[in-house]
Design an enzyme around this catalytic site. Structure first.
Site, PDB file in Angstrom:
ATOM      1  N   ASP A   1      -1.599  13.533   3.863  1.00 27.85           N
ATOM      2  CA  ASP A   1      -1.156  13.678   2.219  1.00 27.85           C
ATOM      3  C   ASP A   1      -1.596  12.095   1.694  1.00 27.85           C
ATOM      4  OD1 ASP A   1       1.192  12.590   0.562  1.00 27.85           O
ATOM      5  OD2 ASP A   1       1.798  14.948   1.014  1.00 27.85           O
TER       6      ASP A   1
ATOM      7  N   HIS B   1       9.098  12.201   3.830  1.00 25.86           N
ATOM      8  CA  HIS B   1       9.861  10.943   3.321  1.00 25.86           C
ATOM      9  C   HIS B   1      11.199  10.842   3.512  1.00 25.86           C
ATOM     10  CE1 HIS B   1       5.930   9.706   1.327  1.00 25.86           C
ATOM     11  NE2 HIS B   1       6.106  10.623   0.554  1.00 25.86           N
TER      12      HIS B   1
ATOM     13  N   ASP C   1      -1.886  16.212  -2.187  1.00 21.55           N
ATOM     14  CA  ASP C   1      -2.128  15.291  -3.405  1.00 21.55           C
ATOM     15  C   ASP C   1      -3.069  14.347  -3.019  1.00 21.55           C
ATOM     16  OD1 ASP C   1      -0.840  14.145  -1.153  1.00 21.55           O
ATOM     17  OD2 ASP C   1       1.080  13.383  -2.448  1.00 21.55           O
TER      18      ASP C   1
ATOM     19  N   HIS D   1       0.276  10.019   0.310  1.00 18.60           N
ATOM     20  CA  HIS D   1       1.344   8.906   0.648  1.00 18.60           C
ATOM     21  C   HIS D   1       1.602   8.815   2.023  1.00 18.60           C
ATOM     22  CE1 HIS D   1       2.089  10.845  -3.601  1.00 18.60           C
ATOM     23  NE2 HIS D   1       2.245   9.503  -3.787  1.00 18.60           N
TER      24      HIS D   1
END
Length: 430
Positions: A172, A137, A261, A174
């Site tokens: 992931d 990120h 995750d 995200h």
């Protein structure tokens, strides 16, 4: 296919000792748990184990702005209150707190991914693993989503010195927004992200319509998913899309971000993947037989993160692991069942066949817009390593010989991190 892959594995015990703060979901301690689980299954005996160098500020500034890197290096918990404007400008605070040894933490995980890329570039291994990396990120001038330095972008920049085309894959939960944004305008990196999208889920980007711009148009691929996706739906979609991507784009090397995750039961996630389902994606990518850089990423139920990345280390080594976890320093975290596999949850899969079919068709249609794999005129290769000149008089004499600069050689059999004491520190009189 190569007959036997040479695998380099990067780990520094210090990376798991930092603490983001009370109630923060990011627990770097999961990296120590992963490493000790890898050791307990004797997987280290099948790999070359390295301690990464700590990336220099000038290396981090190959992507990040120099003022941002300088601020990360300077700030600490005792002084952060003196810099409210910079804290806000660089997005440090609640999600991305300032904590003790923060900059060293960044140097270690980024150094691992940079070193992994360099070993691949120099054909010293076929697969390189840095479970501490994958912090996807972070942006050029700001922290985001628990990420301060974007090691993936730095690793890809290294790979681009030797490879005309790099494929980045992200599983992931995200969206891999920082990596996508860094390469949004180029065709030399194709980014493919499978993630939860919608209902204001962080970071809010990653719609299927986000495809890149200018020279990078059609070279960003997003696979937005809904809550509850299971192994069968996910792996079928993954295999279809990634197979077509590799066939069309013809990358010279692959970077695979294995954020855990996306597993069932994650503290921040909402997917329903088993460890075997997650690991199947690693197996699919490995079968292409291309040079491969594998990193970690998110993952907030730490015992499951350790299980997942250990199983995936086994997949990369073509080693099936027994379900009963061997005794190790962290065995109490895996009690009472002490098994490697975890059950999936009984939750609804909101990804209908028609929804997944529509996403798949949109992605494949965009891939058809790429006429052929882009070529690039290769230039003289820049040097691998930027070592800044230091003024010896300004340096602390106790720190002149940096342990990490001595540690680039392969670890000896008696130097694995089997206990709390690292034998390397006891070798001075040998």
């Amino acid at each position: 296919m190569r007959s036997k892959d040479r695998i380099s594995y990067f780990y520094d015990g210090d990376v798991g000792n930092v603490y983001f703060g009370p109630n923060h979901p990011m627990k770097p301690h999961r990296l120590c748990m992963t490493h000790h689980l890898v050791l307990s299954y004797d997987l280290h005996k099948k790999m070359e184990i390295y301690r990464p160098h700590k990336a220099y500020p000038v290396e981090l500034a190959q992507f990040h702005s120099a003022d941002y890197v300088e601020f990360l290096q300077r700030i600490n918990p005792d002084t952060q209150h003196l810099f409210p404007e910079e804290m806000a400008k660089f997005k440090l605070g609640e999600d991305c707190p300032v904590f003790d040894d923060m900059f060293e933490f960044c140097q270690i995980y980024a150094g691992g991914t940079i070193d992994a890329a360099r070993r691949l570039n120099n054909q010293l291994c076929d697969i390189a693993i840095n479970w501490a990396g994958g912090l996807h990120h972070a942006k050029k001038c700001e922290a985001s989503g628990f990420c301060y330095i974007n090691d993936l972008v730095l690793g890809i920049l290294e790979l681009l010195k030797y490879h005309a085309r790099v494929l980045y894959i992200d599983i992931d939960v995200h969206h891999g927004d920082g990596v996508e944004e860094a390469f949004y305008f180029t065709d030399r990196v194709m980014t493919v992200s499978f993630h939860k999208y919608g209902n204001l889920f962080f970071p809010g980007s990653g719609d299927v319509k986000e495809i890149g711009e200018r020279e990078g148009k059609f070279y960003a691929i997003n696979v937005p998913l809904k809550d509850g996706i299971d192994d069968i739906s996910f792996t079928r979609l993954f295999k279809t899309i990634i197979s077509k991507v590799v066939e069309t784009y013809q990358p010279g090397v692959i970077v695979l971000q294995c954020g855990a995750d996306s597993l069932a039961g994650d503290r921040l996630g909402c997917f329903n993947l088993s460890i075997d389902g997650h690991a199947e994606c690693v197996r699919i990518v490995k079968k292409f037989g291309l040079p491969l850089l594998v990193t970690g990423g998110g993952g907030y139920t730490k015992e499951n993160v350790a299980r997942c990345w250990t199983v995936e280390t086994g997949v990369l080594l073509d080693t099936e692991l027994p379900d009963e976890i061997p005794d190790n320093d962290y065995i109490k975290y895996f009690a009472p069942e002490c098994s490697l596999r975890i059950p999936t949850a009984h939750i609804e899969n909101f990804n209908s066949k028609s929804y997944l079919g529509t996403i798949k068709m949109q992605v494949l249609e965009n891939l058809r817009c790429i006429q052929h794999a882009p070529s690039v005129q290769m230039q003289e290769v820049p040097p691998d390593f930027y070592i800044p000149d230091f003024d010896e008089d300004e340096k602390n004499p106790d720190e002149r010989i940096d342990q990490h600069t001595r540690d680039k050689q392969i670890q000896r059999d008696d130097e694995y991190y089997e206990g709390d004491n690292d034998n390397d520190h006891n070798m001075d009189d040998v």
